[in-house]
Design an enzyme around this catalytic site. Structure first.
Site, mmCIF file in Angstrom:
data_model
loop_
_atom_site.group_PDB
_atom_site.id
_atom_site.type_symbol
_atom_site.label_atom_id
_atom_site.label_comp_id
_atom_site.label_asym_id
_atom_site.label_seq_id
_atom_site.Cartn_x
_atom_site.Cartn_y
_atom_site.Cartn_z
ATOM 1 N N PHE A 45 -4.799 0.274 -30.980
ATOM 2 C CA PHE A 45 -5.560 -0.405 -29.946
ATOM 3 C C PHE A 45 -5.433 0.415 -28.676
ATOM 4 O O PHE A 45 -4.449 0.326 -27.957
ATOM 5 C CB PHE A 45 -5.040 -1.827 -29.710
ATOM 6 C CG PHE A 45 -5.119 -2.683 -30.937
ATOM 7 C CD1 PHE A 45 -6.315 -2.851 -31.605
ATOM 8 C CD2 PHE A 45 -3.995 -3.301 -31.432
ATOM 9 C CE1 PHE A 45 -6.400 -3.644 -32.731
ATOM 10 C CE2 PHE A 45 -4.073 -4.100 -32.551
ATOM 11 C CZ PHE A 45 -5.273 -4.268 -33.200
ATOM 12 N N ASP A 56 -5.485 1.677 -25.092
ATOM 13 C CA ASP A 56 -5.564 1.080 -23.768
ATOM 14 C C ASP A 56 -6.524 1.913 -22.925
ATOM 15 O O ASP A 56 -7.209 2.789 -23.440
ATOM 16 C CB ASP A 56 -4.172 0.983 -23.123
ATOM 17 C CG ASP A 56 -3.527 2.348 -22.900
ATOM 18 O OD1 ASP A 56 -4.213 3.379 -23.019
ATOM 19 O OD2 ASP A 56 -2.332 2.376 -22.591
#
Length: 125
Positions: free
Chosen positions: A110, A112
């Site tokens: 994931f 950022d």
């Protein structure tokens, strides 16, 4: 609309502008109504506990989740928001019922905000 206006005027730095958020919400509502009996849980059920199928359903049907770009003639897909959505469903439902996926560990990283920043700096995005 009033709640969205209140959020916008509250000083919270929103990722998208109000107009873009409104388009995403109304588009999602139209898709849910026309294809999924008005319920996102139908999308999740149709995936059959498979994260890849749910990602396909989300990306194929909800335009605001298509974070893709063309790079050197090839489509590059990150699917960050769609993957976070699937992970959030699993987490919120504690991996039970609609939150149970047989292959949740197959989701990728994931990213950022720093990963997209680096990709911009490298002229990838």
């Amino acid at each position: 609309v009033q709640q969205m206006l209140a959020l916008q005027s509250s000083g919270i730095n929103a990722e998208y502008g109000l107009e873009e958020r409104w388009r995403a919400v109304t588009s999602a509502g139209a898709v849910l109504t026309s294809k999924f009996f008005g319920s996102f849980s139908v999308c999740v059920s149709r995936a059959g506990r498979n994260v890849h199928k749910l990602l396909d359903i989300i990306v194929d049907n909800f335009e605001s989740y298509r974070d893709m770009c063309l790079y050197k003639g090839r489509t590059v897909s990150f699917l960050k928001r769609a993957q976070i959505l699937v992970a959030d469903i699993a987490t919120c439902l504690e991996g039970k019922g609609l939150g149970q996926f047989d292959n949740l560990s197959e989701l990728t990283m994931f990213a950022d905000y720093r990963v997209p920043q680096a990709l911009v700096a490298l002229n990838v995005l």
